[in-house]
Design a protein around this motif. Structure first.
Motif, short mmCIF file in Angstrom:
data_model
loop_
_atom_site.label_atom_id
_atom_site.label_comp_id
_atom_site.label_asym_id
_atom_site.label_seq_id
_atom_site.Cartn_x
_atom_site.Cartn_y
_atom_site.Cartn_z
N VAL A 1 0.84 -1.20 0.00
CA VAL A 1 0.00 0.00 0.00
C VAL A 1 0.88 1.25 0.00
N LYS B 1 -2.89 7.01 2.70
CA LYS B 1 -3.45 5.97 1.83
C LYS B 1 -4.80 5.45 2.33
N ASP C 1 -5.14 9.72 -3.29
CA ASP C 1 -4.91 8.48 -4.01
C ASP C 1 -5.02 7.28 -3.04
N PRO C 2 -6.16 7.18 -2.37
CA PRO C 2 -6.26 6.20 -1.28
C PRO C 2 -6.37 4.76 -1.76
N ALA C 3 -5.88 3.83 -0.95
CA ALA C 3 -6.11 2.40 -1.20
C ALA C 3 -7.40 1.96 -0.52
#
Ligand code: ADP
Length: 259
Positions: free
Chosen positions: A67, A93, A176-178
């Motif tokens: 991640v 994230k 831009d998150p997971a």
């Protein structure tokens, strides 16, 4: 691929409120997980433990090293054991969306979205003038994705509640998150607006391969949007399964039966 594993999570608010008493579950990448349960069951506490906005008492929150760095090996790291620097990176994230939108009303819409690129920083105004062109372009693209491009330069206070929540989604996308944690994102909105928001949230998650944990206050919305459900009751998991297994008997168990 497992993107989040919660293991034997406990949270006691001092002095003695035992809210989570041994929560364990796994989430696969790209799942849209509904977190449900009666008021006070610990949904908000659970979501906030994942990025340590609430400090867990014990247990493990595991996410893959990839991640943070796509070139890392596939091993998991425990969010509870990270250095401050690593925790800051993980929080970038793991996006968060709140019931009350948490946007800065005196700033413009685009300034709010740009702030997402700063992570959890709060002294905004001075930084905002210096955003590179590329960031501004990204902010406009994300506003377009939540169908708010035409409002980019309005003051956030001029927007309706539903629109403010769309700003919050665009702001989160800047990270831009997971994973996105959404804590009752639509419980202050009427059913029609709730669906607009959840449609957008689900679409952007699907487009970007983002995993979502979303606490929802109605079963109708849960059935329409969640692929999978984690039900909490009395600090423990009372149900964990695909949406089609959320039968009336299960609902009865989560919401009505005595502990
Ligand atoms: P839910 O989101 O399912 O409604 P919460 O996680 O908000 O549940 O709350 C679970 C329980 O923890 C409630 O009894 C609530 O009063 C208690 N609680 C939440 N936050 C705190 C806090 N900061 N200090 C003490 N108790 C808290």
């Amino acid at each position: 691929m497992t993107i989040l594993q919660v293991r034997d999570l406990h949270k006691t608010y001092e002095p003695a409120a035992q809210v989570l008493t041994g929560i364990s579950f796994k989430v696969e990448r790209g799942e849209f997980v509904g977190v449900i349960g009666p008021s006070g069951a610990g949904k908000s506490t659970l979501l906030r433990c994942v990025n340590r906005l609430v400090e867990p008492t014990s247990g493990e929150i595991l996410i893959p090293r990839t991640v943070l760095n796509p070139d890392a090996n596939g091993s998991m790291m425990n969010v509870l054991k990270l250095s401050r620097h690593e925790l800051r990176l993980v929080r970038r994230k793991v996006g968060m969306i709140f019931q009350q939108f948490n946007i800065v009303k005196r700033l413009s819409v685009i300034e709010n979205v740009l702030a997402g690129g700063l992570g959890y920083q709060s002294s905004l105004r001075s930084c905002l003038r210096f955003f590179p062109e590329g960031e501004r372009r990204r902010a406009l693209i994300n506003l377009k994705r939540v169908e708010l491009l035409a409002h980019a330069y309005k003051r956030a206070s001029e927007l309706s509640g539903g629109e403010q929540q769309r700003v919050a989604i665009a702001r989160t996308l800047m990270q831009d998150p997971a994973i996105i944690l959404a804590d009752e994102p639509v419980s202050s909105l009427d059913p029609k607006l709730s669906r607009v928001i959840l449609d957008i949230l689900k679409r952007v998650c699907r487009e970007d391969g983002i995993t979502a944990l979303v606490s929802l206050h109605t079963l109708d919305l849960t059935r329409e949007y969640a692929d999978r459900v984690v039900g909490l009751k009395g600090g423990q998991i009372s149900f964990d399964g695909p949406i089609q297994d959320l039968t009336e008997a299960v609902v009865q168990k989560i919401y009505h039966d005595a502990k």
